[in-house]
Write a protein that holds these residues in place. Structure first.
Motif, mmCIF file in Angstrom:
data_model
loop_
_atom_site.group_PDB
_atom_site.id
_atom_site.type_symbol
_atom_site.label_atom_id
_atom_site.label_comp_id
_atom_site.label_asym_id
_atom_site.label_seq_id
_atom_site.Cartn_x
_atom_site.Cartn_y
_atom_site.Cartn_z
ATOM 1 N N ASN A 95 0.863 -1.180 0.000
ATOM 2 C CA ASN A 95 0.000 0.000 0.000
ATOM 3 C C ASN A 95 0.898 1.227 0.000
ATOM 4 O O ASN A 95 1.608 1.493 0.971
ATOM 5 N N ILE A 96 0.906 1.921 -1.112
ATOM 6 C CA ILE A 96 1.796 3.062 -1.267
ATOM 7 C C ILE A 96 1.093 4.123 -2.094
ATOM 8 O O ILE A 96 0.331 3.814 -3.011
ATOM 9 N N ASN A 97 1.316 5.366 -1.755
ATOM 10 C CA ASN A 97 0.687 6.477 -2.472
ATOM 11 C C ASN A 97 1.671 7.022 -3.515
ATOM 12 O O ASN A 97 2.636 7.698 -3.174
ATOM 13 N N ILE A 98 1.431 6.694 -4.764
ATOM 14 C CA ILE A 98 2.272 7.187 -5.863
ATOM 15 C C ILE A 98 1.393 7.995 -6.811
ATOM 16 O O ILE A 98 0.421 7.475 -7.360
ATOM 17 N N GLU A 99 1.732 9.245 -7.015
ATOM 18 C CA GLU A 99 0.887 10.111 -7.840
ATOM 19 C C GLU A 99 1.255 10.067 -9.322
ATOM 20 O O GLU A 99 0.386 10.127 -10.188
ATOM 21 N N ARG A 100 2.554 9.980 -9.640
ATOM 22 C CA ARG A 100 2.999 10.014 -11.042
ATOM 23 C C ARG A 100 3.738 8.710 -11.360
ATOM 24 O O ARG A 100 4.689 8.358 -10.665
ATOM 25 N N ILE A 101 3.286 8.015 -12.410
ATOM 26 C CA ILE A 101 3.904 6.732 -12.734
ATOM 27 C C ILE A 101 4.233 6.619 -14.228
ATOM 28 O O ILE A 101 3.588 7.229 -15.077
ATOM 29 N N LEU A 102 5.261 5.808 -14.506
ATOM 30 C CA LEU A 102 5.557 5.344 -15.860
ATOM 31 C C LEU A 102 5.006 3.925 -15.956
ATOM 32 O O LEU A 102 5.222 3.116 -15.055
ATOM 33 N N LEU A 145 -1.821 -6.032 -6.460
ATOM 34 C CA LEU A 145 -2.885 -7.014 -6.611
ATOM 35 C C LEU A 145 -2.917 -7.961 -5.422
ATOM 36 O O LEU A 145 -1.872 -8.305 -4.867
ATOM 37 N N SER A 146 -4.112 -8.403 -5.074
ATOM 38 C CA SER A 146 -4.282 -9.446 -4.056
ATOM 39 C C SER A 146 -4.670 -10.743 -4.760
ATOM 40 O O SER A 146 -4.936 -10.755 -5.955
ATOM 41 N N PHE A 147 -4.728 -11.836 -4.017
ATOM 42 C CA PHE A 147 -5.178 -13.104 -4.603
ATOM 43 C C PHE A 147 -6.640 -13.000 -5.040
ATOM 44 O O PHE A 147 -7.043 -13.591 -6.041
ATOM 45 N N THR A 148 -7.421 -12.220 -4.296
ATOM 46 C CA THR A 148 -8.819 -11.992 -4.688
ATOM 47 C C THR A 148 -8.894 -11.259 -6.020
ATOM 48 O O THR A 148 -9.753 -11.556 -6.864
ATOM 49 N N ASP A 149 -7.989 -10.301 -6.208
ATOM 50 C CA ASP A 149 -7.936 -9.577 -7.486
ATOM 51 C C ASP A 149 -7.634 -10.524 -8.644
ATOM 52 O O ASP A 149 -8.187 -10.387 -9.739
ATOM 53 N N LEU A 150 -6.740 -11.485 -8.416
ATOM 54 C CA LEU A 150 -6.396 -12.435 -9.478
ATOM 55 C C LEU A 150 -7.595 -13.317 -9.839
ATOM 56 O O LEU A 150 -7.778 -13.675 -11.012
ATOM 57 N N LEU A 151 -8.419 -13.645 -8.841
ATOM 58 C CA LEU A 151 -9.642 -14.389 -9.139
ATOM 59 C C LEU A 151 -10.582 -13.558 -10.010
ATOM 60 O O LEU A 151 -11.235 -14.089 -10.919
ATOM 61 N N LEU A 152 -10.647 -12.239 -9.730
ATOM 62 C CA LEU A 152 -11.465 -11.340 -10.537
ATOM 63 C C LEU A 152 -10.919 -11.257 -11.967
ATOM 64 O O LEU A 152 -11.682 -11.271 -12.941
ATOM 65 N N VAL A 153 -9.598 -11.182 -12.097
ATOM 66 C CA VAL A 153 -8.964 -11.162 -13.420
ATOM 67 C C VAL A 153 -9.336 -12.419 -14.199
ATOM 68 O O VAL A 153 -9.675 -12.362 -15.390
ATOM 69 N N TYR A 154 -9.294 -13.552 -13.520
ATOM 70 C CA TYR A 154 -9.633 -14.843 -14.144
ATOM 71 C C TYR A 154 -11.085 -14.842 -14.627
ATOM 72 O O TYR A 154 -11.389 -15.240 -15.763
ATOM 73 N N LEU A 193 -3.835 1.037 -7.741
ATOM 74 C CA LEU A 193 -2.792 2.008 -7.401
ATOM 75 C C LEU A 193 -3.361 3.422 -7.358
ATOM 76 O O LEU A 193 -2.955 4.247 -6.538
ATOM 77 N N ASN A 194 -4.312 3.693 -8.267
ATOM 78 C CA ASN A 194 -5.020 4.978 -8.293
ATOM 79 C C ASN A 194 -4.064 6.183 -8.407
ATOM 80 O O ASN A 194 -4.074 7.085 -7.565
ATOM 81 N N PRO A 195 -3.252 6.241 -9.470
ATOM 82 C CA PRO A 195 -2.328 7.376 -9.630
ATOM 83 C C PRO A 195 -3.061 8.633 -10.094
ATOM 84 O O PRO A 195 -4.209 8.576 -10.546
ATOM 85 N N LYS A 196 -2.379 9.773 -9.988
ATOM 86 C CA LYS A 196 -2.941 11.037 -10.460
ATOM 87 C C LYS A 196 -2.468 11.365 -11.884
ATOM 88 O O LYS A 196 -3.075 12.174 -12.579
ATOM 89 N N GLU A 197 -1.363 10.738 -12.306
ATOM 90 C CA GLU A 197 -0.800 11.019 -13.629
ATOM 91 C C GLU A 197 -0.078 9.783 -14.163
ATOM 92 O O GLU A 197 0.653 9.116 -13.429
ATOM 93 N N ILE A 198 -0.308 9.482 -15.447
ATOM 94 C CA ILE A 198 0.294 8.312 -16.073
ATOM 95 C C ILE A 198 1.100 8.727 -17.307
ATOM 96 O O ILE A 198 0.629 9.530 -18.114
ATOM 97 N N TRP A 199 2.288 8.174 -17.438
ATOM 98 C CA TRP A 199 3.107 8.349 -18.632
ATOM 99 C C TRP A 199 3.238 6.996 -19.319
ATOM 100 O O TRP A 199 3.543 5.988 -18.671
#
Length: 384
Positions: A95-102, A145-154, A193-199
């Protein structure tokens, strides 16, 4: 709320699928496959070589796979799901707050970041966490991602086969859903992750549509030169900044790729040219694209054999070099196998490639196939 989230994921996936189907169809024409096979086929640049050798067999295999795609898709998604579970066991959720990501979903992203003069995000989200770059902190998509998230992906990956029927009109297009598991994995990871900006550096493929629909401020890094005839059905709506090679590219992106208002910036040149040792002859570099320009490149190499000119070929970094190796047994030229080697030459001959524009920015004359015939290129080189 949960239903809406799932519906949106499937809706955006279908949008991305529309672009992928269009891009594959366009590539079939670009590679000349439409003259060999009168049908839709996945991965045309790879399949072309096999279709030329075994046309009936490849068509039959592809048609059979398409007919059984529901079963193939189930097996493929299930294998990817269990592989993802194993990957998740060694990658902890954070759990980390990252606003700008590549977001690393194309092989040229970090190369383009090096050409940006302004401050870039320091956090990279990638499948390849072994990347080591100065001032870059890499996280895996699995970190969010959590294991629950992977079940949702599936689940979404299996359901997407049926929702894609709204987009797919030809059963031969069904294999285009081969990457659905990875697509939903990235979608859920970035949303968590919910970033504020994506590159990112994807122009109009499935990943570009995915990242554009996260709905946050986005910066697009031009990774290559697109064919002017390319007009994807789904345009990008969240781009606020665009980094490009020259001003000539702005109009194309405005008309055919991006519908939002954006500011543009020109890349700085990052090309490190290496001098050729003990060579007093004239040197030309042919920038290769074996999938689309094989006949043109080989014809020029053959025409230059009796001239006092050193021919150097730099193949496309993601295409096979086997045809060049076969040609080198009969004709004299230097094949550059190292991806980071860029020789200092007198002329460059190229299709409409980003590398050609970088050479042009270093004041080296570039002759484009789109502007000159092979005869004119030959005359300009030999008479200079």
């Amino acid at each position: 709320m949960k239903k809406y989230r799932d519906y949106k994921a499937l809706y955006v996936y279908n949008l991305s699928l529309r672009n992928e189907i269009y891009l594959t169809g366009h590539l079939i024409k670009m590679t000349g496959l439409d003259t060999i096979v009168d049908r839709y086929i996945l991965w045309p640049t790879v399949m072309k070589e096999y279709l030329l050798k075994y046309p009936f067999l490849i068509k039959k295999i592809y048609s059979t796979i398409s007919c059984c795609w529901y079963l193939v898709n189930f097996l493929l998604v299930s294998i990817q799901f269990f592989t993802a579970l194993l990957n998740k066991l060694v990658v902890k959720k954070i759990n980390i707050n990252i606003e700008r990501i590549l977001v690393d979903l194309t092989h040229l992203l970090l190369n383009r970041v090096e050409q940006v003069e302004n401050e870039t995000p320091k956090y990279l989200i990638t499948f390849n966490k072994t990347i080591k770059r100065e001032n870059i902190v890499a996280y895996s998509f699995y970190n969010f991602l959590s294991f629950t998230d992977l079940l949702l992906v599936y689940r979404l990956s299996l359901v997407s086969y049926f929702s894609a029927s709204r987009v797919i009109k030809d059963r031969l297009q069904l294999p285009q859903t081969y990457s659905n598991f990875k697509w939903f994995l990235v979608w859920i990871s970035i949303n968590n992750l919910n970033p504020k900006e994506i590159w990112f550096a994807n122009h109009c493929d499935r990943w570009a549509v995915l990242l554009d629909n996260i709905g946050v401020k986005s910066t697009l890094l031009q990774h290559g030169i697109e064919d002017g005839a390319l007009v994807p059905p789904i345009k990008l709506r969240s781009i606020s900044s665009l980094y490009i090679f020259d001003k000539e590219q702005v109009d194309y992106f405005k008309r055919k790729i991006i519908v939002s208002n954006f500011n543009y910036h020109i890349y700085k040149s990052s090309l490190r040219l290496s001098k050729l040792i003990n060579n007093s002859n004239k040197n030309i570099l042919i920038i290769g694209n074996i999938s689309c320009y094989k006949d043109t490149e080989f014809k020029l190499i053959k025409m230059l054999q009796n001239s006092p000119i050193n021919i150097i070929v730099k193949p496309h970094p993601v295409l096979p070099i086997s045809d060049y190796l076969k040609l080198s047994k009969h004709y004299s030229f230097t094949l550059i196998k190292e991806k980071d080697t860029f020789p200092l030459v007198d002329f460059v001959v190229s299709y409409n490639s980003t590398l050609a524009y970088e050479y042009k920015a270093n004041n080296i004359p570039v002759l484009f196939y789109e502007e000159y015939t092979i005869k004119e290129i030959f005359e300009k080189i030999t008479n200079a």
